[in-house]
Design a protein around this motif. Structure first.
Motif, short mmCIF file in Angstrom:
data_model
loop_
_atom_site.label_atom_id
_atom_site.label_comp_id
_atom_site.label_asym_id
_atom_site.label_seq_id
_atom_site.Cartn_x
_atom_site.Cartn_y
_atom_site.Cartn_z
N TYR A 56 -6.49 6.00 -4.31
CA TYR A 56 -5.83 4.98 -3.65
C TYR A 56 -6.82 3.71 -3.76
O TYR A 56 -6.25 2.50 -4.03
N HIS A 60 -5.83 -0.02 -7.24
CA HIS A 60 -5.43 -1.18 -6.55
C HIS A 60 -5.46 -2.41 -7.82
O HIS A 60 -4.51 -3.21 -7.92
N SER A 111 -1.76 3.53 -4.59
CA SER A 111 -2.40 2.51 -4.65
C SER A 111 -1.63 1.44 -5.62
O SER A 111 -1.51 0.13 -5.43
N ALA A 115 -0.65 -2.54 -3.39
CA ALA A 115 -1.13 -3.99 -3.77
C ALA A 115 -0.04 -4.92 -4.03
O ALA A 115 0.14 -6.10 -3.82
N THR A 339 -5.17 -8.95 -3.68
CA THR A 339 -4.92 -7.97 -2.66
C THR A 339 -5.53 -6.66 -3.06
O THR A 339 -6.22 -6.04 -2.09
N GLY A 340 -5.41 -6.43 -4.00
CA GLY A 340 -6.14 -4.87 -4.68
C GLY A 340 -7.40 -4.83 -4.54
O GLY A 340 -8.00 -4.04 -4.23
N LEU A 343 -8.26 -4.28 -0.86
CA LEU A 343 -7.92 -2.86 -0.54
C LEU A 343 -9.14 -2.07 -1.44
O LEU A 343 -9.65 -0.79 -0.74
N THR A 344 -9.51 -2.16 -2.33
CA THR A 344 -10.59 -1.49 -3.16
C THR A 344 -11.71 -1.48 -2.25
O THR A 344 -12.63 -0.44 -2.12
#
Length: 407
Positions: A56, A60, A111, A115, A339-340, A343-344
């Motif tokens: 996940y 991203h 993932s 994103a 966004t990735g 989130l990462t």
């Protein structure tokens, strides 16, 4: 464009979020059965949480870049289809090792989807109720899928088996992937969302934004603590507080369900505020306090704490997910990558924290584990104090847009 189109797209994307978390959390509901069949304990079971979050976390940014290159719709479908196939394969697993690999693959699919799904919500809503829309999809729908997996799926497992329950969740996601392929579309005035060549300077500027890094790191502790708590609170309630399996599953489900009102309330008010930092940092500190209270409260109060943790984490997450567009003002075709990145960074906590918790508890106690989650959530939350709020211009633009829409 019809005024209902953004909401129709939001409904479709929300179905994707439900499928994502159903295939994420359904394995947690099966932990007792998986442990008994494969002869593994809490450490190995918590490692399954971390393996999902490895996949996940790593995909991203590549998922966001893929969306820029081949288009938003294709990338959404790829992510949903990949996680759906992994869900079916998880149900067919006949060994712990096979299940572990498929959980990793499931995380990669999730993932890629998530994103880009956040970016899809943003491009449809722009500055008009964007935080509320993100709260509904990435908060309420996300939480609904998790709650369904953590509680309703228990009864499906009892009626069939854990293998069948995981398989059916995968099939559901494949159906959502097919619906997305048929009905999802991007705004007509944004042709770049069908795929465009990379502009190195724009991409570099997107991932170099200081606020993406600050807010991503700020969530790291509470992010890992939330997923650890929501998936292992049942084990604690049963082993330490005398809950039966059904009541313990309901307790975990309530953590997820509390995110539904949390996301809507948080998104609604964050849309009307310049102080995103207060929404994010305040909610993370509230989660840390509630985690620290778990070892010392009477058993009946665990319901209140669980609901509070679920409410406040997702309450702040709605504002957090709007940072790329409201604070950093990232161009739409690069929002998925931005966004990735966030989130990462958060997923680093999602990987390491369940592993540490799973090894800490057997050698000390559950109480020590809860204090660990509280401290790490609080420490990383403080990083968010360095994050910036939206500029006055961006808030004025959002208010103007809402006024124009209302007119």
């Amino acid at each position: 464009m019809s005024r209902s189109t953004p909401w129709a797209m939001l409904a479709l994307l929300s179905a994707g979020f439900i499928a994502l978390t159903l295939n994420w959390f359904d394995v947690a509901a099966a932990f007792p059965l998986i442990g008994a069949e494969f002869h593994v304990g809490l450490g190995s079971l918590s490692f399954l949480i971390s393996l999902f979050l490895v996949g996940y976390g790593v995909a991203h940014i590549p998922g966001g870049m893929l969306a820029t290159a081949i288009g938003m719709k294709r990338t959404l479908v790829i992510g949903l289809a990949l996680q759906g196939v992994a869900g079916v394969a998880s149900g067919l697993s006949q060994s712990y090792t096979a299940l572990a690999w498929f959980r990793l693959l499931s995380g990669i699919g999730g993932s890629i989807f998530i994103a880009v799904a956040f970016a899809a919500v943003i491009v449809w809503f722009h500055d008009t109720q964007v935080t509320l829309a993100l709260g509904i999809s990435g908060g309420a729908a996300f939480s609904a899928g998790a709650a369904f997996a953590l509680y309703v799926w228990i009864y499906l497992q009892r009626a069939t088996s854990w293998h069948t329950s995981l398989l059916l969740a995968g099939v559901f996601e494949l159906l959502v992937a097919a619906a997305t392929l048929i009905w999802f579309r991007t705004p007509a005035d944004a042709p770049a969302l069908h795929g465009t060549r990379f502009e190195r300077d724009a991409l570099t500027a997107s991932v170099a934004s200081r606020d993406l890094w600050i807010y991503g790191i700020a969530l790291l502790g509470a992010y890992g603590a939330y997923f650890t708590t929501s998936q292992l609170f049942t084990e604690y309630a049963i082993l330490e507080r005398g809950f039966d399996a059904s009541k313990g599953g309901l307790l975990s489900a309530m953590i997820a369900l509390a995110g539904i009102p949390g996301s809507i309330v948080g998104g609604y008010w964050a849309d009307r505020s310049r102080n995103i930092r207060a929404f994010v940092v305040g909610s993370l500190i509230a989660c840390a306090v509630l985690l620290a209270l778990i070892p010392v409260v009477p058993t009946g109060v665990l319901w209140v704490l669980g609901i509070g943790i679920g409410f406040f984490l997702i309450f702040g997450f709605a504002a957090w997910s709007a940072v790329p567009t409201r604070v950093s003002r990232i161009r739409h075709e690069y929002v998925g990558t931005a966004t990735g990145l966030m989130l990462t960074l958060a997923a680093v906590g999602g990987f390491f924290i369940p592993i540490i918790f799973g090894h800490l508890v057997p050698h000390t106690s559950f109480n020590t584990g809860w204090y660990f989650l509280a401290v790490i959530s609080f420490v990383f939350a403080l990083v968010g104090l360095a994050g910036r709020n939206p500029s006055s211009a961006s808030v004025a633009s959002a208010v103007t847009t809402r006024t124009e829409v209302a007119a």
